[in-house]
Design an enzyme around this catalytic site. Sequence first.
Site, PDB file in Angstrom:
ATOM      1  N   GLU A  14       0.968  -1.242   0.034  1.00  0.00           N
ATOM      2  CA  GLU A  14      -0.011   0.077   0.101  1.00  0.00           C
ATOM      3  C   GLU A  14       0.961   1.324  -0.018  1.00  0.00           C
ATOM      4  OE1 GLU A  14      -0.192  -2.470   1.934  1.00  0.00           O
ATOM      5  OE2 GLU A  14      -1.927  -2.859   2.724  1.00  0.00           O
TER       6      GLU A  14
ATOM      7  N   CYS B 157      -2.819  -3.402   7.099  1.00  0.00           N
ATOM      8  CA  CYS B 157      -2.460  -3.694   8.522  1.00  0.00           C
ATOM      9  C   CYS B 157      -2.672  -2.371   9.179  1.00  0.00           C
ATOM     10  CB  CYS B 157      -1.029  -4.452   8.698  1.00  0.00           C
ATOM     11  SG  CYS B 157       0.187  -3.108   8.369  1.00  0.00           S
TER      12      CYS B 157
ATOM     13  N   CYS C 190       0.211   0.334   7.444  1.00  0.00           N
ATOM     14  CA  CYS C 190      -0.422   0.879   6.319  1.00  0.00           C
ATOM     15  C   CYS C 190      -1.644   1.786   6.295  1.00  0.00           C
ATOM     16  CB  CYS C 190      -0.817  -0.335   5.330  1.00  0.00           C
ATOM     17  SG  CYS C 190       0.674  -1.097   4.796  1.00  0.00           S
TER      18      CYS C 190
ATOM     19  N   SER D 210      21.497 -42.400 -10.825  1.00  0.00           N
ATOM     20  CA  SER D 210      20.247 -41.597 -10.689  1.00  0.00           C
ATOM     21  C   SER D 210      20.253 -40.157 -11.560  1.00  0.00           C
ATOM     22  CB  SER D 210      19.981 -41.080  -9.261  1.00  0.00           C
ATOM     23  OG  SER D 210      21.005 -40.159  -8.920  1.00  0.00           O
TER      24      SER D 210
ATOM     25  N   ARG E 275      13.055 -23.582  -7.574  1.00  0.00           N
ATOM     26  CA  ARG E 275      13.883 -22.990  -6.832  1.00  0.00           C
ATOM     27  C   ARG E 275      13.516 -21.442  -6.547  1.00  0.00           C
ATOM     28  NH1 ARG E 275      19.383 -26.287  -8.809  1.00  0.00           N
ATOM     29  NH2 ARG E 275      18.563 -28.418  -8.027  1.00  0.00           N
TER      30      ARG E 275
ATOM     31  N   VAL F  98      15.783 -38.058   3.269  1.00  0.00           N
ATOM     32  CA  VAL F  98      15.316 -36.814   3.911  1.00  0.00           C
ATOM     33  C   VAL F  98      13.851 -36.594   3.462  1.00  0.00           C
ATOM     34  CG1 VAL F  98      15.580 -34.244   3.798  1.00  0.00           C
ATOM     35  CG2 VAL F  98      17.489 -35.562   4.350  1.00  0.00           C
TER      36      VAL F  98
END
Lengths: 345, 345
Positions: free
Chosen positions: B48, B71, B80, B160, B176, B280
Amino acid sequence: MYMDAARELVKMTVGQTGVNPPVGAIIVKGGEIVGIGAHLKDGDAHAEVQAIRMAKEKSKNATIYVTLEPCSHYGKTPPCVDAIIEARIKRVIFSVKDRSLKGCTDLMKDHGIEVIQESNEALEQFYAEFFHGKQLQVPITTVKVSSSLDGKVANDFSESKWITNKQVKEDVFKLRHRHDAIITGYQTIKKDNPKLTTRLRDGKSPTPIILSRSGIIDFSLDIFKDDSRNIIIITENKRLRAPYTHVTVFYLDKCNVENILKKLYASGFGRVLVESGPNVTSQFLNSDLVLHFTLYYAPKLIGGSGRYQFFQTEDIVPLHESKLFTCVKTEHIEDNLKLTFKKEI
Amino acid sequence: MYMDAARELVKMTVGQTGVNPPVGAIIVKGGEIVGIGAHLKDGDAHAEVQAIRMAKEKSKNATIYVTLEPCSHYGKTPPCVDAIIEARIKRVIFSVKDRSLKGCTDLMKDHGIEVIQESNEALEQFYAEFFHGKQLQVPITTVKVSSSLDGKVANDFSESKWITNKQVKEDVFKLRHRHDAIITGYQTIKKDNPKLTTRLRDGKSPTPIILSRSGIIDFSLDIFKDDSRNIIIITENKRLRAPYTHVTVFYLDKCNVENILKKLYASGFGRVLVESGPNVTSQFLNSDLVLHFTLYYAPKLIGGSGRYQFFQTEDIVPLHESKLFTCVKTEHIEDNLKLTFKKEI
């Protein structure tokens, strides 16, 4: 336009012509369709003959559109070329040349008929599979798998019911309908006690082909109870005899994929579906004789040790030699995915 | 129309606002856009304020379209709402209510400003993820996997490289770019020696987050050599010290998914990508903290024993408790498939 119509007739009859290719024919005169024909069943009249029968004397000086080059040989029925000449058709427009035939076009031309080949990529691909199967003497083979995203067909407790949903089941019925036979392992029959039917209105239930190397079969299982349906057992057990007339036993020296498929082709099965557990599925996917692969993915991850991966093999191949398919279609079936793969031939 | 324009500003800035949500604002007067603003970076002026700065005195009696409710609190920048009142904007049209704020709309209304909420389903979903992350104090987390159709990321020789193709790699660069950080295991760094960069023109390379419970690290690896880039190591090893100033060590009592994500959120990472090996990857997919799952399938079957399945867990769960995602998009990337999944929150 008329060739597209003829192609629709081919699509309709996939799965009911055994080792014969489905063929569609349309006879046109004065801008109107006067005859429609399709090859319906191995041994029945060919598409051209059916169309001529419908058109009767209107065949004279008409044009016939036919998806595959008309045949000039005596098989189970007389040559289509003779019927075309006799009906005094003026022009033949066909789409795909039948590589296994010779001289058909010339014969028609000798009788003053104009013959034109109208290329159609979809039909070329479609018939290429039939020629391929005919050459190798094996059915057009589809493997169907329902799997989680991580490639598992069951969790480590071997729990596998309803990995995919009810809508997928309906889709599988349509898939079954378009095949002459379903190949499955005896272990799958024993574990899941499946009916292997097509629960669609007026659907065709393919012939169950049950693989059992050992031939140790419990004939009290549900599937054997319905005596209106032929069942074939393929085994390496020479002594296996079925206690029912609707159950036929094929003995093979060695139950490998090639021998199984050759035996089935020789018995008139032109299009078979493999719907089984990981063991049989992996053997078929690992052969070079599978042309179609239909993979239903549930948007799930099952994890565990992966005892029930749908593709697990004893041999380890370098990545560049891994089995390769081409994805020809992706569809959403409610929250599940249907991926359709083809092998390039 | 103007809200769609504001939404484009949100799309543009995804991945560069840290734990703050991207916000877009458009100031309109006399049927023309007179100010455009977006929140660009944590600590910078809000959308804003940026838009008001561009519009200058034209803000007076103008309408501002903003994707999220303005906000009224002092964070790193002044409220804002104060800026909107001061600029004498006449009307505020916002799309999504900020559940973490109170009284902003009332405050503006008290100053005679007309405030309208214009619903937008796509923005609702988008901000729901931010509120979810803020509530749990974890980043919005995406897991990326490149796999064969049978769920394997390598063959049994652990080969792989290039399961998927070059075009997928390009797509991963874009993925990414839209994340602050990439989480990966030290074993992956050691084995593949990856750069984890975004090789796009003017692309942003996310901060590598390297997980190593043991903290036994070979600092001579390529990734540590580029001192222009911050790297974070997360470890359970209290004694680990990095030999470089561009490498930061985060010590955690227990390196589980929740602790890792909370630590990263507290450090200003609002959107993280997990791009690692099966170990992971499986831990993150097995947690309930992954909202996005991007799965690239090569149309291949790898087989073997399945040592390198992308999802393999120690616990075996009943099928109805298996991890469930919703497929929101399927795309063909040349011969590969990209499937985009979301978790319902």
